[in-house]
Structure formats: C-alpha cells, structure tokens
Design an enzyme around this catalytic site. Structure first.
Site, mmCIF file in Angstrom:
data_model
loop_
_atom_site.group_PDB
_atom_site.id
_atom_site.type_symbol
_atom_site.label_atom_id
_atom_site.label_comp_id
_atom_site.label_asym_id
_atom_site.label_seq_id
_atom_site.Cartn_x
_atom_site.Cartn_y
_atom_site.Cartn_z
ATOM 1 N N ALA A 242 9.958 -0.504 -7.597
ATOM 2 C CA ALA A 242 9.021 -0.466 -6.462
ATOM 3 C C ALA A 242 7.854 0.460 -6.803
ATOM 4 O O ALA A 242 7.879 1.651 -6.504
ATOM 5 C CB ALA A 242 9.728 0.015 -5.195
ATOM 6 N N TRP B 197 8.459 8.487 -11.736
ATOM 7 C CA TRP B 197 7.053 8.902 -11.873
ATOM 8 C C TRP B 197 6.689 10.050 -10.945
ATOM 9 O O TRP B 197 5.515 10.186 -10.587
ATOM 10 C CB TRP B 197 6.078 7.750 -11.556
ATOM 11 C CG TRP B 197 6.319 6.461 -12.230
ATOM 12 C CD1 TRP B 197 6.572 5.272 -11.639
ATOM 13 C CD2 TRP B 197 6.273 6.210 -13.641
ATOM 14 N NE1 TRP B 197 6.706 4.299 -12.587
ATOM 15 C CE2 TRP B 197 6.530 4.847 -13.817
ATOM 16 C CE3 TRP B 197 6.049 7.007 -14.764
ATOM 17 C CZ2 TRP B 197 6.577 4.249 -15.075
ATOM 18 C CZ3 TRP B 197 6.101 6.424 -16.006
ATOM 19 C CH2 TRP B 197 6.353 5.067 -16.152
ATOM 20 N N ILE C 260 -20.292 8.010 -28.413
ATOM 21 C CA ILE C 260 -21.486 8.823 -28.703
ATOM 22 C C ILE C 260 -21.153 9.945 -29.689
ATOM 23 O O ILE C 260 -21.989 10.316 -30.516
ATOM 24 C CB ILE C 260 -22.095 9.355 -27.380
ATOM 25 C CG1 ILE C 260 -22.744 8.175 -26.632
ATOM 26 C CG2 ILE C 260 -23.114 10.465 -27.627
ATOM 27 C CD1 ILE C 260 -23.195 8.475 -25.226
ATOM 28 N N GLU D 40 -1.496 6.338 -7.478
ATOM 29 C CA GLU D 40 -1.973 6.210 -6.090
ATOM 30 C C GLU D 40 -2.588 4.843 -5.829
ATOM 31 O O GLU D 40 -3.584 4.723 -5.121
ATOM 32 C CB GLU D 40 -2.999 7.299 -5.789
ATOM 33 C CG GLU D 40 -2.438 8.651 -6.040
ATOM 34 C CD GLU D 40 -2.292 9.500 -4.807
ATOM 35 O OE1 GLU D 40 -2.800 9.140 -3.748
ATOM 36 O OE2 GLU D 40 -1.630 10.522 -4.929
HETATM 37 C C1 LIG Z 1 1.481 10.207 -14.464
HETATM 38 C C2 LIG Z 1 1.925 9.547 -13.213
HETATM 39 C C3 LIG Z 1 2.129 10.312 -12.070
HETATM 40 C C4 LIG Z 1 2.584 9.713 -10.897
HETATM 41 N N1 LIG Z 1 2.862 10.485 -9.808
HETATM 42 C C5 LIG Z 1 3.508 9.929 -8.742
HETATM 43 C C6 LIG Z 1 3.999 10.733 -7.681
HETATM 44 O O1 LIG Z 1 3.817 11.972 -7.682
HETATM 45 N N2 LIG Z 1 4.698 10.142 -6.693
HETATM 46 C C7 LIG Z 1 4.923 8.798 -6.661
HETATM 47 O O2 LIG Z 1 5.569 8.322 -5.731
HETATM 48 N N3 LIG Z 1 4.446 7.981 -7.633
HETATM 49 C C8 LIG Z 1 3.758 8.528 -8.678
HETATM 50 N N4 LIG Z 1 3.294 7.726 -9.700
HETATM 51 C C9 LIG Z 1 3.558 6.281 -9.634
HETATM 52 C C10 LIG Z 1 2.301 5.426 -9.513
HETATM 53 O O3 LIG Z 1 1.782 5.514 -8.230
HETATM 54 C C11 LIG Z 1 2.698 4.002 -9.938
HETATM 55 O O4 LIG Z 1 2.851 4.015 -11.341
HETATM 56 C C12 LIG Z 1 1.685 2.973 -9.518
HETATM 57 O O5 LIG Z 1 1.705 2.801 -8.131
HETATM 58 C C13 LIG Z 1 1.928 1.597 -10.172
HETATM 59 O O6 LIG Z 1 3.251 1.209 -10.082
HETATM 60 P P1 LIG Z 1 4.021 0.664 -11.393
HETATM 61 O O7 LIG Z 1 3.831 1.700 -12.442
HETATM 62 O O8 LIG Z 1 5.406 0.337 -11.017
HETATM 63 O O9 LIG Z 1 3.235 -0.616 -11.850
HETATM 64 P P2 LIG Z 1 3.465 -2.122 -11.328
HETATM 65 O O10 LIG Z 1 3.434 -2.152 -9.858
HETATM 66 O O11 LIG Z 1 4.656 -2.692 -12.015
HETATM 67 O O12 LIG Z 1 2.155 -2.835 -11.860
HETATM 68 C C14 LIG Z 1 2.006 -3.289 -13.203
HETATM 69 C C15 LIG Z 1 0.673 -4.010 -13.314
HETATM 70 O O13 LIG Z 1 0.691 -5.178 -12.471
HETATM 71 C C16 LIG Z 1 -0.417 -5.123 -11.582
HETATM 72 N N5 LIG Z 1 -0.047 -5.716 -10.291
HETATM 73 C C17 LIG Z 1 1.081 -5.483 -9.557
HETATM 74 N N6 LIG Z 1 1.053 -6.185 -8.421
HETATM 75 C C18 LIG Z 1 -0.118 -6.853 -8.404
HETATM 76 C C19 LIG Z 1 -0.748 -7.753 -7.490
HETATM 77 N N7 LIG Z 1 -0.170 -8.083 -6.337
HETATM 78 N N8 LIG Z 1 -1.958 -8.256 -7.822
HETATM 79 C C20 LIG Z 1 -2.565 -7.920 -8.977
HETATM 80 N N9 LIG Z 1 -2.029 -7.081 -9.884
HETATM 81 C C21 LIG Z 1 -0.828 -6.552 -9.594
HETATM 82 C C22 LIG Z 1 -0.745 -3.651 -11.439
HETATM 83 O O14 LIG Z 1 -2.073 -3.456 -10.992
HETATM 84 C C23 LIG Z 1 -0.522 -3.176 -12.853
HETATM 85 O O15 LIG Z 1 -1.644 -3.435 -13.635
HETATM 86 C C24 LIG Z 1 2.797 8.305 -10.860
HETATM 87 C C25 LIG Z 1 2.562 7.541 -12.010
HETATM 88 C C26 LIG Z 1 2.144 8.136 -13.172
HETATM 89 C C27 LIG Z 1 1.966 7.279 -14.395
#
Ligand SMILES: Cc1cc2nc3c(=O)[nH]c(=O)nc-3n(C[C@H](O)[C@H](O)[C@H](O)COP(=O)(O)OP(=O)(O)OC[C@H]3O[C@@H](n4cnc5c(N)ncnc54)[C@H](O)[C@@H]3O)c2cc1C
Length: 408
Positions: A134, A162, A362, A388
């Site tokens: 999720a 994360w 650059i 976010e």
């Molecule tokens: C360094 C770091 C710090 C973080 N800190 C926090 C934190 O403090 N608390 C917290 O809760 N979370 C945190 N996160 C989590 C972050 O918010 C999520 O990584 C982010 O929301 C994306 O989720 P996912 O990585 O599961 O990617 P996914 O949801 O699996 O997405 C993978 C790709 O598919 C694309 N995609 C998915 N659905 C769609 C759609 N419907 N249409 C088009 N494209 C889509 C996405 O844009 C992305 O390019 C952190 C992440 C990182 C890397």
C-alpha cells in the site's frame, strides 16, 4: 486575512537569514560526510536543537505565520543546506502535522513535545502510513487496529515500510484500518508512545539519496495502546465512520481519510524542500559556468550554457511561487479547488530533478564526481517526485479535482 504582498516582512527576512546562516555554516559542511555514513546526523540535530531550529516552538511559530510563508521559507533554506540532513531535522514535523491535523488539543499538547524532546535529550518522531502493498494505493492498507472495549485499548498489527525515522523515533504515528469495509475512509491514526512493547524496526533501507535520513520498516506485533492514543478520540471516529457508511450507501461522497489529511497539509512544504535543493544546485552551476573557461572564455559565454542557466532559474522561481500560493491558501482557509497543493509539489519536485541534472551537465566531468555537491543534490532530488505522493499521483489528484471525474 493577511494582505497580499510579494515581499517578506522584516521578521521573516530575519528568520530566513538566520536559517540560511545555519544551513551554510553547519549543514552544508557536514553534508558529504553524513551522505557517505548513511546515518542519522544526531550531532547536527542537537546543534539545531541548541540554537532553537529543532524545536516545537520554532515550528509552531512558522506553522502559524499568518502569511503561510513561514514553513516554506524554513524548508527552502534548510534543504538548500543539504536534503538528507534537513530531512533528519524536519522529519519529525510530518508526524507532528499528523497529530495537528487529526488530534485533540490534549493530544497535541501531550505528544508533540515528546516528539522533539529538548536540546539536552533530542528525540525524533515517525509517521507510518506506507506499507509493502500500500504505497500510492493507500486504500489497500492492511495494518489493523482493533478496539478492546474491556480494557479501553487498541491492538495494532501490521508492517509499515519506508518510514522516515521508523524504529528510532520516540513517538510513532501509525495509520491503521479500523473498518475494512470502508477502504481508505475506514482508516484512523494512532499514537504509539515511547517504549511500547511489540513495535520494532525492520529493515533499514540503503538509499540512492537523502542518505543521512533514516528510512526503515516498522513492525507492529500485537501493539497495545490506550484508547486515548486514537487521534481525535473514539466519539469523533465513530461519527466519522457512521457518516462514511451512510455516504457509501448513498453512492460514496468523498470523506477525507486520516493519511490524506496529513499529506494535503504537507505537500506545499515538500515542494519548498525541492525548491531548496534546486536552488542549491543552480547556484553551484551558475558560479561554475562563470569561472570555468574553455575555448578561451567562460563557458557561460556560450548561449547553450547561458540559456540552461536562464531556464533553471525561471523554473525555480515559478516553483517557489506555486509553493507560496498553496501555502498562503492553506493558512487562510482557502480550499484547494484546483488541487493547488498537489500542483506546487508536482512542479517543484520535477523542477528539482531537472535542475540538478542540468547542473551536473554544466559542471561536466566534475559534476559527475563527489568532489562537487551537485552529484549528491541530483541523487537527493529524486526523492521529491516519489514521497508524499508520486508525480503521477499528483497529476491524478489535479486531473480529478479539475474534471470531477474518477480518472484512473
Ligand atoms: C526515502 C523515503 C521516505 C519515505 N518516508 C515515508 C514516511 O515517513 N511515511 C510514510 O508513510 N511513507 C513514506 N515514504 C513512502 C512514500 O510515500 C511511497 O514510496 C510513495 O507513496 C509511493 O509508494 P510506492 O513506493 O509503494 O510506489 P507504488 O505506489 O508502487 O508506485 C510505483 C510506480 O507506479 C506509479 N503508479 C502507481 N499507481 C498509479 C496510478 N494509479 N496511475 C499512474 N501511476 C501510478 C507510481 O507513480 C510509481 O511511479 C517514503 C518513501 C521513501 C522512498
């Protein structure tokens, strides 16, 4: 409502210059070291606490600045210094905003101070929403909170991932499912107090950028928290769930969920972080272009380089204006009818990625090495289009808001 002006007032300028001084003198010189160490820069956080930058008071002052510019200005300056270290300094703020957005006055007063600790005993906090299955799809969250009425306790089970400061935080804010039938509308946020049994850190991630910021899994194994740890309280939750059930029956009018309330409030702030990184890389590139000579003249004398500099600066200024607009709207209670918060985050984060890549170009070979900071800034900038809400999700939010249709 504060009168519109494009000029910062004297007090804001003073705060900005003070933050810039800390970013230039304390954060920037430590950036390369903590990037290599990939560890939380506790001494820098302590230093920030000593001078009052890492404190509830400071954030409250910026948060309640009636122009809305306090937080974006602070973020831009600190992230100008270094993104990884700055995230270690402001990461607690995401959890604090989670409590501010959903908590009662008593919860705000009890928990936010414990998130920061004090200058002699610095603490951090974590906001745990994302899960392995999720991320963008918040509705498929599985972490479950069940109410034990006899003991007035909530029992939380699940795996978060994360989480910035996850596992090293004094206070964790955890979003969990309380009613699985309602999707993301059946979520609620909980405080997990310091030292609660059953909460542990899972894997700590080795990352591409912002390596001074700790990111880890958080395991919740039969975590029991008192009823008072439900943010907003049980009565408000029951009312909200009843409304959501009613609306679901009628065909599903939108009800804001707990994690979304946090993200809406924090998106312009993330945009401001991106502006800070972009500006830092642009300044290095401008300086380099004016001093590096090839073919007997500074490389900026070539239109091909000069135009890149012009585009970099133009997009940074445009990004800042979008961030400031969204922040001003938010603080003055103006609804984001065109998803202005998402717009600012989308444009600023894409700008940071592009500008830092242009800066490497650059600087030529030097840009590609760790002798110069733009390589690190480019790695750092990649996070802004991911956390976010990814850029794709921001576009979805904007398009849905504009069109009123459930675009997929
Ligand atoms: C360094 C770091 C710090 C973080 N800190 C926090 C934190 O403090 N608390 C917290 O809760 N979370 C945190 N996160 C989590 C972050 O918010 C999520 O990584 C982010 O929301 C994306 O989720 P996912 O990585 O599961 O990617 P996914 O949801 O699996 O997405 C993978 C790709 O598919 C694309 N995609 C998915 N659905 C769609 C759609 N419907 N249409 C088009 N494209 C889509 C996405 O844009 C992305 O390019 C952190 C992440 C990182 C890397």
């Amino acid at each position: 409502m504060a009168e519109f002006t494009m000029e910062l007032n004297d007090e804001q300028k003073e705060v900005r210059d003070w933050l810039h001084g800390f970013a230039a003198d304390v954060i920037r010189p430590a950036a390369a070291e903590w990037d290599e160490r990939e560890e939380t820069p506790w001494p820098v956080i302590q230093e920030a606490a000593k001078v009052g930058i890492y404190s509830l008071d400071f954030y409250a002052q910026q948060y309640f600045d009636p122009t809305g510019l306090g937080i974006p200005m602070a973020m831009e300056e600190l992230f100008w210094g270094d993104a990884g270290i700055a995230l270690s300094i402001v990461g607690t703020g995401l959890a604090a905003v989670g409590v501010l957005a959903n908590g009662t006055e008593e919860q705000i007063g009890t928990w936010i101070p414990q998130m920061y600790g004090d200058a002699n005993d610095v603490k951090v906090a974590a906001f745990c929403s994302s899960e392995p299955d999720a991320g963008s799809d918040v509705a498929s969250m599985r972490t479950r909170a069940v109410y034990d009425e006899a003991k007035d306790e909530w029992v939380i089970n699940g795996t978060k991932t994360w989480a910035t400061n996850g596992g090293i935080a004094n206070v964790h804010v955890v979003v969990a499912v309380v009613d699985p039938e309602l999707g993301s509308k059946g979520h609620a946020s909980f405080i997990v107090p310091p030292g609660t049994e059953g909460l542990s850190q899972g894997q700590k991630f080795k990352k591409h950028g912002i390596r001074a910021s700790h990111t880890a899994e958080v395991i919740l194994d039969n975590v029991r928290v008192p009823g008072s740890c439900l943010l907003g309280g049980k009565e408000k939750l029951d009312e909200r769930l009843a409304r959501a059930r009613e609306k679901a029956k009628q065909g599903g009018e939108r009800v804001k969920n707990a994690a979304m309330a946090t993200f809406e409030a924090s998106r312009p702030a993330v945009g401001a972080m991106a502006v800070g990184t972009a500006r830092a890389a642009y300044e290095v590139a401008l300086d380099y272009a004016k001093t590096r000579e090839q073919f007997g003249r500074p490389i900026i004398d070539n239109q091909g380089v000069a135009f890149q500099i012009a585009d970099m600066r133009t997009s940074i200024d445009a990004a800042r204006l979008l961030v400031w607009r969204a922040s001003w709207m938010a603080v003055n209670g103006k609804p984001f009818t065109a998803a202005e918060g998402s717009m600012s985050k989308l444009f600023a984060s894409e700008t940071a990625k592009n500008v830092t890549a242009q800066a490497i170009q650059i600087l030529g070979g030097n840009g590609y090495t760790r002798e110069y900071p733009v390589e690190r800034m480019h790695r750092d900038a990649a996070i802004y289009t991911i956390f976010e809400g990814t850029s794709e999700i921001q576009r979805l939010v904007i398009a849905r808001t504009l069109s009123g249709t459930p675009i997929r």
